[in-house]
Write a protein that holds these residues in place. Structure first.
Motif, PDB file in Angstrom:
ATOM      1  N   THR A  55       0.828  -1.206   0.000  1.00 20.35           N
ATOM      2  CA  THR A  55       0.000   0.000   0.000  1.00 20.35           C
ATOM      3  C   THR A  55       0.862   1.256   0.000  1.00 20.35           C
ATOM      4  O   THR A  55       0.526   2.256  -0.657  1.00 20.35           O
ATOM      5  N   ALA A  56       1.989   1.220   0.706  1.00 24.03           N
ATOM      6  CA  ALA A  56       2.889   2.375   0.713  1.00 24.03           C
ATOM      7  C   ALA A  56       3.454   2.634  -0.682  1.00 24.03           C
ATOM      8  O   ALA A  56       3.521   3.786  -1.137  1.00 24.03           O
ATOM      9  N   ASP A  57       3.868   1.577  -1.376  1.00 24.00           N
ATOM     10  CA  ASP A  57       4.379   1.745  -2.741  1.00 24.00           C
ATOM     11  C   ASP A  57       3.297   2.303  -3.659  1.00 24.00           C
ATOM     12  O   ASP A  57       3.563   3.162  -4.510  1.00 24.00           O
ATOM     13  N   TRP A  58       2.078   1.802  -3.483  1.00 21.93           N
ATOM     14  CA  TRP A  58       0.964   2.273  -4.315  1.00 21.93           C
ATOM     15  C   TRP A  58       0.686   3.754  -4.053  1.00 21.93           C
ATOM     16  O   TRP A  58       0.541   4.549  -4.994  1.00 21.93           O
ATOM     17  N   LEU A  59       0.632   4.139  -2.775  1.00 24.22           N
ATOM     18  CA  LEU A  59       0.395   5.545  -2.445  1.00 24.22           C
ATOM     19  C   LEU A  59       1.538   6.435  -2.912  1.00 24.22           C
ATOM     20  O   LEU A  59       1.319   7.585  -3.317  1.00 24.22           O
ATOM     21  N   ALA A  60       2.754   5.909  -2.862  1.00 22.40           N
ATOM     22  CA  ALA A  60       3.899   6.701  -3.328  1.00 22.40           C
ATOM     23  C   ALA A  60       3.739   7.058  -4.797  1.00 22.40           C
ATOM     24  O   ALA A  60       4.058   8.181  -5.223  1.00 22.40           O
ATOM     25  N   GLY A  61       3.228   6.117  -5.577  1.00 19.94           N
ATOM     26  CA  GLY A  61       3.009   6.394  -6.989  1.00 19.94           C
ATOM     27  C   GLY A  61       1.924   7.426  -7.228  1.00 19.94           C
ATOM     28  O   GLY A  61       1.937   8.120  -8.250  1.00 19.94           O
ATOM     29  N   LEU A  62       0.985   7.544  -6.289  1.00 18.28           N
ATOM     30  CA  LEU A  62      -0.116   8.499  -6.443  1.00 18.28           C
ATOM     31  C   LEU A  62       0.225   9.881  -5.902  1.00 18.28           C
ATOM     32  O   LEU A  62      -0.274  10.896  -6.406  1.00 18.28           O
ATOM     33  N   THR A  63       1.058   9.914  -4.853  1.00 19.30           N
ATOM     34  CA  THR A  63       1.286  11.185  -4.155  1.00 19.30           C
ATOM     35  C   THR A  63       2.673  11.766  -4.368  1.00 19.30           C
ATOM     36  O   THR A  63       2.888  12.952  -4.089  1.00 19.30           O
ATOM     37  N   GLY A  64       3.612  10.948  -4.803  1.00 17.25           N
ATOM     38  CA  GLY A  64       4.980  11.421  -4.933  1.00 17.25           C
ATOM     39  C   GLY A  64       5.749  11.429  -3.629  1.00 17.25           C
ATOM     40  O   GLY A  64       6.926  11.797  -3.595  1.00 17.25           O
ATOM     41  N   VAL A  65       5.118  11.007  -2.545  1.00 11.43           N
ATOM     42  CA  VAL A  65       5.781  10.931  -1.244  1.00 11.43           C
ATOM     43  C   VAL A  65       6.596   9.642  -1.191  1.00 11.43           C
ATOM     44  O   VAL A  65       6.128   8.593  -1.648  1.00 11.43           O
ATOM     45  N   PRO A  66       7.809   9.655  -0.646  1.00  9.52           N
ATOM     46  CA  PRO A  66       8.622   8.429  -0.587  1.00  9.52           C
ATOM     47  C   PRO A  66       7.888   7.293   0.122  1.00  9.52           C
ATOM     48  O   PRO A  66       7.214   7.504   1.142  1.00  9.52           O
ATOM     49  N   ALA A  67       8.044   6.090  -0.414  1.00  7.16           N
ATOM     50  CA  ALA A  67       7.337   4.932   0.132  1.00  7.16           C
ATOM     51  C   ALA A  67       7.730   4.657   1.578  1.00  7.16           C
ATOM     52  O   ALA A  67       6.892   4.259   2.395  1.00  7.16           O
TER      53      ALA A  67
END
Length: 488
Positions: A55-67
């Motif tokens: 989920t962290a990797d997925w959110l990183a792709g959406l938000t640009g925040v580091p995983a």
């Protein structure tokens, strides 16, 4: 056919035993919203049943925040919510207590990290669980089978004898890939029924007896070339009957029946039978509900039946006998032919296999498992890797799996030769060693292999001094024990 005993019950945690799936969703919603990405219903598959890292990797792709930053925030948010109040799912504690009373081992198998799992275990009573496997304990977590396989290894049990209880498609995929029967109790995402999978609304009515009923049944299938009906050996019918009884098989796919073997064996056993032409037959302790293929098939070809092996359980069993010439192992050993020529010479058998697969396709039903057993008169591409033998390759490409090679992946350690227990040397009088090969098969689709082996009784004397042999064939038989899943 007997049902496998219940060896263990393997529980998912979040959303299955405790109502943390909602807490996890809320934690992810909070972290995502704080970073400018509100979540909606379509985002649930990337969140529910998933490990934090996914989920962290997925959110990183959406938000640009580091995983890494997102993973740390998700851990904090979720842990805070878990500590704030763990609520067992309805029926969960009662089921755990019932399993404990019957001394059925229990494991916790979760995609949550160890720190969160230990908090939940403390709340539920860690002593209830013989084993716990978390996202920190395997290289790959759900939907890979690794967590469930790790739990089974730790318990010393066979996955086929276990029921996994899950609430998400991700967890169901993991458990089914490991070979477990699955009870799905969806929390936030719909899960459909399927063979080997049962879907209920809650755990409130689940009992150990119900869990036992979800396990597959054991079915033992033999492929046996009778060698011209067995006529080369004295008292052959009695010896054939003895073999069937001593091996405990449920179904026998017969080749070279000599016309009457299937009928006579079935009558003596009190079984059911199908005779196809003068060479093929199937005998079964279970009723035959349909017959497939040409009933007047010639010496070579295939025929099939559908068996009713229990309430809600059917299986198709086909027997096949493919032409014996030209015989590839002779051409390789005696004539020195190379791979290209050997493959080219398989044309007749390949056409027969393709015709068999076509007939199977015409009669098959999607949720009815299939067995194709027989004497193919050719080696396997899984055994002699220097030649891509096309007959077994065609069956594999049609979705059939080789049960013997599933049980024994290394052909050097377990060659599984079926030709020939009575021909140590070639019968032309030259004294040349007879090429020994695996040319008899039990292939399947939709089943779980528990065991597979070749079988020869006694120590047969070599040709031509075979009349008094205990073993009434020139082939070894192949016997595979399957687990047959419940229909969904």
């Amino acid at each position: 056919m007997t049902q496998l005993p219940l060896q263990a019950v393997l529980f998912d945690m979040d959303g299955t035993l405790v109502d943390t799936e909602r807490l996890w969703w809320e934690a992810v919603e909070r972290v995502a919203a704080e970073r400018g990405r509100p979540l909606g219903e379509t985002d649930r598959p990337e969140v529910l049943g998933r490990p934090v890292e996914h989920t962290a990797d997925w959110l990183a792709g959406l938000t640009g925040v580091p995983a890494g930053e997102l993973a740390a925030a998700l851990h904090r948010e979720f842990a805070d919510r878990v500590r704030g109040g763990i609520v067992p799912r309805p029926g969960a504690l009662a089921l755990l207590d019932a399993l404990a009373r019957e001394r059925i081992p229990i494991a916790l198998v979760t995609a949550s990290p160890r720190a969160v799992a230990d908090t939940v275990l403390e709340a539920l009573g860690a002593g209830r669980f013989a084993v716990s496997v978390t996202a920190d304990d395997t290289v790959h977590t759900k939907p890979a089978p690794d967590p469930y396989l790790a739990a089974c290894r730790a318990l010393g049990v066979d996955p086929a004898g276990c029921v996994a209880v899950e609430d998400t498609p991700t967890g169901v995929t993991s458990a089914e890939a490991a070979g477990c029967a699955v009870l799905a109790v969806p929390s936030l995402v719909t899960i459909g029924a399927a063979p080997g999978r049962t879907v209920l609304g809650s755990l409130e009515e689940v009992t150990p007896e119900l869990l036992r009923s979800l396990l597959p049944h054991r079915l033992r299938v033999m492929s046996w070339n009778l060698w011209l009906g067995g006529s080369k050996v004295d008292d052959h019918r009695a010896k054939q009957l003895k073999t069937v009884l001593e091996t405990g098989v449920d179904v026998v796919a017969l080749q070279e029946t000599g016309g009457t073997a299937a009928e006579e064996l079935a009558e003596a056993l009190g079984w059911h039978h199908h005779r196809a032409g003068e060479n093929l037959g199937v005998i079964s302790r279970y009723p035959i509900t349909a017959r497939f293929g040409d009933p007047e098939v010639g010496f070579y070809g295939a025929a099939g039946v559908r068996l009713r092996i229990g309430p809600g359980r059917e299986i198709d069993v086909w027997t096949a006998h493919l032409h014996y010439t030209p015989y590839g192992p002779y051409e390789a050993a005696f004539d020195g032919l190379g791979a290209a020529e050997l493959i080219d010479h398989e044309g007749v058998r390949l056409a027969q296999m393709r015709d068999t697969l076509r007939r199977i396709g015409e009669s098959a039903e999607e949720d009815v498992p299939l067995v194709l057993a027989g004497d193919f008169n050719c080696p396997s591409h899984l055994d002699r890797t220097e030649v891509d033998w096309p007959v077994t390759r065609a069956a594999e490409e049609a979705g059939l799996r080789d049960s013997f090679r599933e049980a024994h992946p290394d052909p050097a350690a377990a060659p599984g030769h079926t030709w020939s227990p009575i021909h140590p040397v070639h019968e032309d009088g030259s004294g040349r060693p007879e090429p020994q090969d695996r040319i008899d098969y039990v292939l399947h689709r939709g089943l779980v292999v528990l065991d597979s082996r070749t079988h020869v009784s006694g120590t047969p004397r070599p040709w031509p001094d075979v009349f008094g042999n205990d073993w009434p064939s020139d082939h070894a038989a192949v016997i595979t024990t399957f687990a047959v899943p419940r229909r969904g």
